[in-house]
Design a protein around this motif. Structure first.
Motif, mmCIF file in Angstrom:
data_model
loop_
_atom_site.group_PDB
_atom_site.id
_atom_site.type_symbol
_atom_site.label_atom_id
_atom_site.label_comp_id
_atom_site.label_asym_id
_atom_site.label_seq_id
_atom_site.Cartn_x
_atom_site.Cartn_y
_atom_site.Cartn_z
ATOM 1 N N MET A 1 49.767 30.738 30.530
ATOM 2 C CA MET A 1 49.319 31.999 31.014
ATOM 3 C C MET A 1 50.520 32.763 31.553
ATOM 4 N N THR A 2 50.588 33.975 31.146
ATOM 5 C CA THR A 2 51.708 34.810 31.545
ATOM 6 C C THR A 2 51.388 35.480 32.870
ATOM 7 N N LEU A 3 52.417 36.037 33.414
ATOM 8 C CA LEU A 3 52.268 36.746 34.689
ATOM 9 C C LEU A 3 51.340 37.940 34.531
ATOM 10 N N GLY A 4 51.388 38.629 33.440
ATOM 11 C CA GLY A 4 50.507 39.773 33.171
ATOM 12 C C GLY A 4 49.049 39.335 33.055
ATOM 13 N N ASP A 5 48.842 38.147 32.373
ATOM 14 C CA ASP A 5 47.474 37.626 32.256
ATOM 15 C C ASP A 5 46.934 37.240 33.628
ATOM 16 N N LEU A 6 47.762 36.619 34.433
ATOM 17 C CA LEU A 6 47.371 36.224 35.792
ATOM 18 C C LEU A 6 47.045 37.458 36.617
ATOM 19 N N HIS A 7 47.833 38.482 36.479
ATOM 20 C CA HIS A 7 47.618 39.726 37.201
ATOM 21 C C HIS A 7 46.287 40.351 36.790
ATOM 22 N N ASN A 8 46.018 40.414 35.476
ATOM 23 C CA ASN A 8 44.747 40.976 34.989
ATOM 24 C C ASN A 8 43.555 40.132 35.446
ATOM 25 N N LEU A 9 43.710 38.817 35.440
ATOM 26 C CA LEU A 9 42.639 37.931 35.888
ATOM 27 C C LEU A 9 42.337 38.167 37.365
ATOM 28 N N LEU A 10 43.377 38.239 38.187
ATOM 29 C CA LEU A 10 43.193 38.509 39.619
ATOM 30 C C LEU A 10 42.583 39.891 39.846
ATOM 31 N N LYS A 11 43.024 40.849 39.048
ATOM 32 C CA LYS A 11 42.499 42.209 39.160
ATOM 33 C C LYS A 11 41.005 42.216 38.851
ATOM 34 N N ARG A 12 40.603 41.483 37.776
ATOM 35 C CA ARG A 12 39.178 41.415 37.424
ATOM 36 C C ARG A 12 38.380 40.698 38.513
ATOM 37 N N GLU A 13 38.935 39.634 39.057
ATOM 38 C CA GLU A 13 38.269 38.886 40.130
ATOM 39 C C GLU A 13 38.096 39.771 41.361
ATOM 40 N N ILE A 14 39.139 40.487 41.721
ATOM 41 C CA ILE A 14 39.084 41.386 42.880
ATOM 42 C C ILE A 14 38.046 42.487 42.616
ATOM 43 N N GLN A 15 38.047 43.051 41.420
ATOM 44 C CA GLN A 15 37.092 44.100 41.061
ATOM 45 C C GLN A 15 35.671 43.555 41.110
ATOM 46 N N SER A 16 35.480 42.347 40.587
ATOM 47 C CA SER A 16 34.162 41.715 40.597
ATOM 48 C C SER A 16 33.706 41.483 42.038
ATOM 49 N N SER A 17 34.603 40.998 42.878
ATOM 50 C CA SER A 17 34.280 40.767 44.292
ATOM 51 C C SER A 17 33.974 42.085 44.991
ATOM 52 N N THR A 18 34.771 43.103 44.693
ATOM 53 C CA THR A 18 34.553 44.424 45.284
ATOM 54 C C THR A 18 33.190 44.969 44.862
ATOM 55 N N ASP A 19 32.856 44.834 43.585
ATOM 56 C CA ASP A 19 31.545 45.296 43.102
ATOM 57 C C ASP A 19 30.409 44.555 43.803
ATOM 58 N N GLU A 20 30.567 43.245 43.972
ATOM 59 C CA GLU A 20 29.540 42.431 44.643
ATOM 60 C C GLU A 20 29.396 42.859 46.105
ATOM 61 N N ILE A 21 30.492 43.103 46.761
ATOM 62 C CA ILE A 21 30.449 43.557 48.167
ATOM 63 C C ILE A 21 29.774 44.923 48.257
ATOM 64 N N GLN A 22 30.103 45.827 47.353
ATOM 65 C CA GLN A 22 29.470 47.151 47.356
ATOM 66 C C GLN A 22 27.967 47.038 47.104
ATOM 67 N N ARG A 23 27.551 46.173 46.194
ATOM 68 C CA ARG A 23 26.117 45.974 45.946
ATOM 69 C C ARG A 23 25.435 45.445 47.202
ATOM 70 N N SER A 24 26.074 44.482 47.855
ATOM 71 C CA SER A 24 25.513 43.924 49.090
ATOM 72 C C SER A 24 25.400 44.990 50.176
ATOM 73 N N ILE A 25 26.424 45.808 50.289
ATOM 74 C CA ILE A 25 26.400 46.893 51.281
ATOM 75 C C ILE A 25 25.263 47.864 50.974
ATOM 76 N N MET A 26 25.093 48.225 49.701
ATOM 77 C CA MET A 26 24.021 49.142 49.313
ATOM 78 C C MET A 26 22.651 48.538 49.612
ATOM 79 N N GLU A 27 22.482 47.240 49.324
ATOM 80 C CA GLU A 27 21.223 46.569 49.624
ATOM 81 C C GLU A 27 20.949 46.570 51.124
#
Length: 194
Positions: free
Chosen positions: A1-27
């Motif tokens: 895994m390259t550094l760019g792939d790791l960065h994209n994976l972390l970015k997706r994880e952070i985005q997914s976590s952010t989306d989940e937190i926003q959904r929880s806040i809205m609920e």
């Protein structure tokens, strides 16, 4: 895994976590709104109940000078003031013309029932004297000059709400073997001798 792939994976994880937190806040916001609405409805209901109770009390106070006479025989040429004077004389209570503000018969839904007489006194004192005296003397039509021996009842003029409540309390009294249930000065009482 390259550094760019790791960065994209972390970015997706952070985005997914952010989306989940926003959904929880809205609920949570939605639930808080609902809870706020429920509290608001409960507060409004409580305030309406208080206003209804206070209004009934004020209406009853307006009727505090009134008395209902039940079972007084009706004649074609009756003089209601004279009948009231005979009743007060029988009860031993002094009554003057100025003490009676208004007097009339009330219509009833039941044509077989004798129409009660509504007496509005100029003050509560005279009414209370008559009501107190009536506790110790059994009034009848014969005692005020009629040939029929039919009992006469003196009652407080109650609001519809208090009338219904008094009927419920009297039913409770019968069911639970209480001795007394009565209305006095805006309140309904029930008492047992035991």
């Amino acid at each position: 895994m390259t550094l760019g792939d790791l960065h994209n994976l972390l970015k997706r994880e952070i985005q997914s976590s952010t989306d989940e937190i926003q959904r929880s806040i809205m609920e949570m916001k939605d639930e808080l709104r609902k809870l706020g609405t429920e509290v608001s409805h409960a507060q409004v209901s409580s305030q309406l109940a208080t206003i209804d109770r206070d209004l009934n009390y004020i209406q009853q106070e307006q009727l505090s000078n009134n008395m209902l006479l039940s079972n007084v025989i009706k004649t074609t040429d009756e003089d209601l003031c004279a009948i009231m004077c005979k009743i007060s004389e029988t009860l031993g209570v002094e009554l003057f013309d100025r003490d009676i503000f208004a007097i009339t018969r009330l219509s009833t839904r039941n044509a077989k029932q004798i129409e009660p007489i509504l007496v509005q006194f100029s003050n509560r004192v005279v009414k209370e004297k008559l009501m107190t005296a009536a506790k110790n003397i059994t009034l009848s039509c014969r005692s005020i000059g009629f040939s029929i021996d039919q009992r006469i009842y003196l009652n407080h003029h109650l609001t519809p709400k208090n009338q219904t409540l008094l009927q419920v309390v009297r039913a409770y009294k019968r069911e639970h073997s209480y001795k007394f249930a009565w209305f006095n000065r805006g309140y309904i009482y029930i008492k047992n001798l035991n």
